[in-house]
Design an enzyme around this catalytic site. Structure first.
Site, PDB file in Angstrom:
ATOM      1  N   LYS A  94       0.747  -1.229  -0.049  1.00 51.70           N
ATOM      2  CA  LYS A  94       0.085  -0.091  -0.050  1.00 51.70           C
ATOM      3  C   LYS A  94       0.909   1.311  -0.001  1.00 51.70           C
ATOM      4  CE  LYS A  94      -2.156  -0.568   4.038  1.00 51.70           C
ATOM      5  NZ  LYS A  94      -1.512  -1.943   4.609  1.00 51.70           N
ATOM      6  N   ARG A 109      11.586  -1.171  10.833  1.00 45.34           N
ATOM      7  CA  ARG A 109      10.521  -0.569  11.932  1.00 45.34           C
ATOM      8  C   ARG A 109      10.428  -1.831  13.121  1.00 45.34           C
ATOM      9  NH1 ARG A 109       5.160   0.315   8.676  1.00 45.34           N
ATOM     10  NH2 ARG A 109       4.380  -0.501  10.447  1.00 45.34           N
ATOM     11  N   ARG A 160      -0.345  -8.193  13.652  1.00 46.01           N
ATOM     12  CA  ARG A 160      -0.886  -7.191  12.700  1.00 46.01           C
ATOM     13  C   ARG A 160      -1.740  -8.015  11.522  1.00 46.01           C
ATOM     14  NH1 ARG A 160       4.499  -4.748  11.356  1.00 46.01           N
ATOM     15  NH2 ARG A 160       3.528  -3.594   9.654  1.00 46.01           N
ATOM     16  N   ARG A 205      -9.279   1.183   9.127  1.00 45.75           N
ATOM     17  CA  ARG A 205      -8.968  -0.294   9.394  1.00 45.75           C
ATOM     18  C   ARG A 205     -10.205  -0.780  10.133  1.00 45.75           C
ATOM     19  NH1 ARG A 205      -3.229   0.878   9.328  1.00 45.75           N
ATOM     20  NH2 ARG A 205      -1.947  -1.067   9.821  1.00 45.75           N
ATOM     21  N   ARG A 254      11.853  -5.369   4.949  1.00 47.99           N
ATOM     22  CA  ARG A 254      11.579  -4.203   4.590  1.00 47.99           C
ATOM     23  C   ARG A 254      12.318  -3.173   5.403  1.00 47.99           C
ATOM     24  NH1 ARG A 254       5.348  -2.372   5.115  1.00 47.99           N
ATOM     25  NH2 ARG A 254       5.596  -2.547   7.348  1.00 47.99           N
TER      26      ARG A 254
HETATM   27  P1  AMP Z   1       0.999   0.807   9.236  1.00 50.17           P
HETATM   28  O1  AMP Z   1       2.207   1.591   9.077  1.00 50.17           O
HETATM   29  O2  AMP Z   1      -0.319   0.981   8.368  1.00 50.17           O
HETATM   30  O3  AMP Z   1       1.592  -0.756   9.002  1.00 50.17           O
HETATM   31  O4  AMP Z   1       0.580   0.911  10.693  1.00 50.17           O
HETATM   32  C1  AMP Z   1       1.516   0.631  11.755  1.00 50.17           C
HETATM   33  C2  AMP Z   1       0.580   0.552  13.199  1.00 50.17           C
HETATM   34  O5  AMP Z   1       0.020   1.447  13.431  1.00 50.17           O
HETATM   35  C3  AMP Z   1      -0.408  -0.313  13.165  1.00 50.17           C
HETATM   36  O6  AMP Z   1      -0.083  -1.619  13.710  1.00 50.17           O
HETATM   37  C4  AMP Z   1      -1.559  -0.164  14.142  1.00 50.17           C
HETATM   38  O7  AMP Z   1      -0.770  -0.237  15.383  1.00 50.17           O
HETATM   39  C5  AMP Z   1      -1.362   1.503  14.124  1.00 50.17           C
HETATM   40  N1  AMP Z   1      -2.222   2.178  13.272  1.00 50.17           N
HETATM   41  C6  AMP Z   1      -1.962   2.471  11.732  1.00 50.17           C
HETATM   42  N2  AMP Z   1      -3.213   2.986  11.203  1.00 50.17           N
HETATM   43  C7  AMP Z   1      -4.193   2.654  12.063  1.00 50.17           C
HETATM   44  C8  AMP Z   1      -5.618   2.842  12.224  1.00 50.17           C
HETATM   45  N3  AMP Z   1      -6.177   3.465  11.150  1.00 50.17           N
HETATM   46  N4  AMP Z   1      -6.169   2.497  13.144  1.00 50.17           N
HETATM   47  C9  AMP Z   1      -5.572   1.932  14.477  1.00 50.17           C
HETATM   48  N5  AMP Z   1      -4.049   1.829  14.574  1.00 50.17           N
HETATM   49  C10 AMP Z   1      -3.567   2.018  13.187  1.00 50.17           C
END
Ligand code: AMP
Length: 210
Positions: free
Chosen positions: A13, A155, A166, A88, A122
């Protein structure tokens, strides 16, 4: 145009949103990047959500929605964006529809076994959040971001335990969001298993040429 990219963590994404943003001029908003910035800056909100992000869990919904919407308002992005990582959950999808209804949700489809390989190799820029991959998308200079010269890091939530968590929370929550976009005639699905360039062709077809 308001576009939402849907897909598992590691489905591409972020990479695809960055490519589409560059070509279309629409801003790329990553909820994860917004949250990581808040954590880095140690804001009260950042401190509240740090634990959830580290564990790969969905944090407090209302708060996260407010922060993402506040960011959209502040930056003046309300009329058009590419959203990655949000919504989400059904709650977030409903709130988003109420405030900034997206015209389409694009699901980037990738099976789980590919995801683990992608995420464990990554690398993410600590400054601008640009994404690289140890073998399929290495930076020109090892450990350094091509775009901003920042330091590339793994990360802290890109480890096997957090990846599993996740994927699990993705499965629990996102299916209903996907159904919502499908039921309202806004869902497009593209195959995310090939190279970033090939996936991008499908994404462009699905969005810009529509
Ligand atoms: P990502 O960079 O999209 O993989 O997000 C990393 C982490 O941020 C996720 O595992 C969640 O803990 C938190 N996170 C990101 N976007 C959301 C969202 N829309 N709602 C809740 N938690 C989020």
């Amino acid at each position: 145009m308001r576009i939402v990219l849907l897909g598992k963590p590691g489905s591409g994404k972020g990479t695809q949103a960055a490519m589409l943003s560059e070509e279309s001029g629409l801003p790329h908003l990553s909820s994860g990047a917004i949250l990581r910035d808040e954590i880095r800056e140690k804001t009260p909100f950042g401190m509240q959500i740090e634990e959830y992000v580290l564990k790969g869990e969905i944090g407090p919904q209302e708060l996260i929605t407010d922060v993402v919407f506040g960011y959209i308002e502040r930056k003046g992005y309300a009329s058009g964006f590419i959203l990655d990582g949000f919504p989400r959950t059904v709650y977030q999808a409903e709130m988003l529809d109420e405030r900034y209804r997206p015209g389409m949700g694009v699901l980037i489809d990738v099976p789980d076994d590919l995801i683990v390989d992608r995420i464990s190799l990554r690398l993410t820029c600590a400054d601008c959040d640009a994404i690289y991959h140890g073998t399929s998308r290495p930076p020109a200079s090892s450990g350094i971001c091509d775009s901003c010269g920042g330091k590339l890091e793994q990360r802290s939530d890109d480890n096997a335990g957090a990846i599993r968590k996740r994927l699990e929370s993705y499965r629990n929550e996102i299916q209903q969001v996907i159904d919502m976009y499908r039921d309202t005639g806004r869902l497009l699905t593209i195959d995310g298993t090939s190279t970033p360039g090939e996936v991008y062709k499908s994404l462009k077809n699905a969005t810009m040429n529509r």
